[in-house]
Design an enzyme around this catalytic site. Structure first.
Site, PDB file in Angstrom:
ATOM      1  N   THR A   1       0.731  -0.886   0.148  1.00 14.87           N
ATOM      2  CA  THR A   1      -0.015   0.079   0.006  1.00 14.87           C
ATOM      3  C   THR A   1       0.903   1.366   0.083  1.00 14.87           C
ATOM      4  O   THR A   1       0.680   2.340  -0.638  1.00 14.87           O
ATOM      5  CB  THR A   1      -0.831   0.209   1.126  1.00 14.87           C
TER       6      THR A   1
ATOM      7  N   TYR B   1     -11.790  -3.956  -4.173  1.00 16.69           N
ATOM      8  CA  TYR B   1     -12.812  -3.094  -4.952  1.00 16.69           C
ATOM      9  C   TYR B   1     -14.047  -4.261  -5.416  1.00 16.69           C
ATOM     10  O   TYR B   1     -15.189  -3.837  -5.119  1.00 16.69           O
ATOM     11  CB  TYR B   1     -12.514  -2.413  -6.253  1.00 16.69           C
TER      12      TYR B   1
ATOM     13  N   TYR C   1      -2.234 -10.622   2.874  1.00 21.88           N
ATOM     14  CA  TYR C   1      -2.343  -9.109   3.457  1.00 21.88           C
ATOM     15  C   TYR C   1      -3.930  -8.913   3.408  1.00 21.88           C
ATOM     16  O   TYR C   1      -4.488  -8.751   2.483  1.00 21.88           O
ATOM     17  CB  TYR C   1      -1.690  -8.269   2.251  1.00 21.88           C
TER      18      TYR C   1
ATOM     19  N   LYS D   1      -0.312 -10.313   6.924  1.00 23.74           N
ATOM     20  CA  LYS D   1      -0.140  -8.871   7.471  1.00 23.74           C
ATOM     21  C   LYS D   1      -1.489  -8.430   7.854  1.00 23.74           C
ATOM     22  O   LYS D   1      -2.385  -8.471   6.924  1.00 23.74           O
ATOM     23  CB  LYS D   1       0.386  -7.948   6.447  1.00 23.74           C
TER      24      LYS D   1
END
Length: 304
Positions: A51, A114, A140, A169
């Site tokens: 990110t 999304y 993640y 994560k």
């Protein structure tokens, strides 16, 4: 299986920003310098194209360039865990295979964003990715960005059925959820905090470390948080946890990595720039970031 890799992937895995030059192109020279700085500062590993690395602003070719640059720059001094996921499974498979070919130590694969798959679809997606490569996969989970939460039961199924899915994560503020990850996946499953204020608490429940954007400004301190805990110096770790809190707060007053890149520009590490539609912070927040950095002494050496 993967025990040696699991041991190497503990600590502060710094999520490196993607630096751009004045023409808004990927600045590989600065990226190499950042990798060296992190290693010299004690980061236990690095991750690119997560990110913090703005992957949605990069083409597939640029993501490959960033991954390859980081892996070569690290020169096996620390493990490299590139982010290879996207909302498109074909792209995810391509990038994860390329990460393996380049010599990455593991791949960080985000929950598809999304499109909001259901839990069975998420299971199928991650199993397909894991079965396509031999390197370890770190899932993640960041529901605030993806719009869907990978449930603990789904993650536990993946951990059981895919030997190379060795960790997660969790950028998840639900601390009950992250406790149940280790209960259901086993306490040798690698649990990383992706929430800055949960880095210390996750170590206390058996976490493997953290992938904290704050490390991009304060790599030594964020690494030391893990080092103190591992050494049993709990009071020092707790003191550092609270010392870092104001910095953590200001770096997330707008969407990451905007404030972070502004801060890194102030300390002279990068040309601060984000690709549209994202923009750098300005005005009151810019000033607040600068004042916060001053309180930590980060601007003293460059006379700001």
């Amino acid at each position: 299986m993967f025990e040696d890799v699991k041991n190497r992937l503990r600590g502060s895995i710094a999520p490196i920003i993607t630096p751009f030059d004045t023409e808004m192109e990927v600045d590989t020279g600065t990226l190499k310098s950042l990798i060296d700085w992190h290693i010299d500062s004690g980061s236990h590993g690095v991750s690119v194209c997560g990110t913090t690395g703005e992957p949605s602003s990069l083409s597939i070719e640029e993501r490959e360039l960033v991954m390859e640059t980081a892996i070569r720059a690290a020169r096996k001094r620390v493990p490299v865990m590139p982010g290879t996921g996207s909302a498109n499974q074909k792209e995810t498979l391509h990038l994860t295979k390329r990460a393996q070919e380049m010599g990455a130590d593991a791949a960080l694969v985000i929950v598809p964003y999304y499109n909001k798959p259901n839990q069975q679809a998420l299971y199928n997606h991650f199993k397909t990715v894991a079965n396509s490569v031999d390197i370890p996969i770190i899932v993640y989970n960041i529901p605030g960005r993806t719009g869907v939460n990978l449930e603990v039961k789904t993650l536990a199924r993946l951990a059981e059925d895919c030997p190379n899915i060795i960790g997660v994560k969790e950028s998840n503020k639900d601390f009950e959820h992250v406790n149940r990850v280790l209960l259901n996946c086993g306490r040798d499953f690698l649990l990383y905090s992706g929430i800055e204020l949960l880095c210390y608490p996750m170590l206390a429940i058996g976490g493997a470390g953290h992938i904290s954007a704050t490390a991009c400004v304060a790599p030594k301190e964020v690494a030391d948080l893990y080092n103190y805990w591992k050494a049993g110096e709990v009071d020092k770790a707790l003191d550092l946890h609270y010392k870092l809190m104001p910095l953590n707060d200001v770096l997330f007053k707008e969407t990451n990595p905007g404030p972070l890149k502004a801060a890194m520009g102030m300390i002279g590490k990068i040309h601060p720039a984000m690709r549209p539609p994202m923009e750098m912070p300005s005005g009151k927040l810019y000033d607040e970031i600068k004042e916060t950095l001053k309180t930590y002494g980060y601007l003293e050496s460059i006379n700001q």
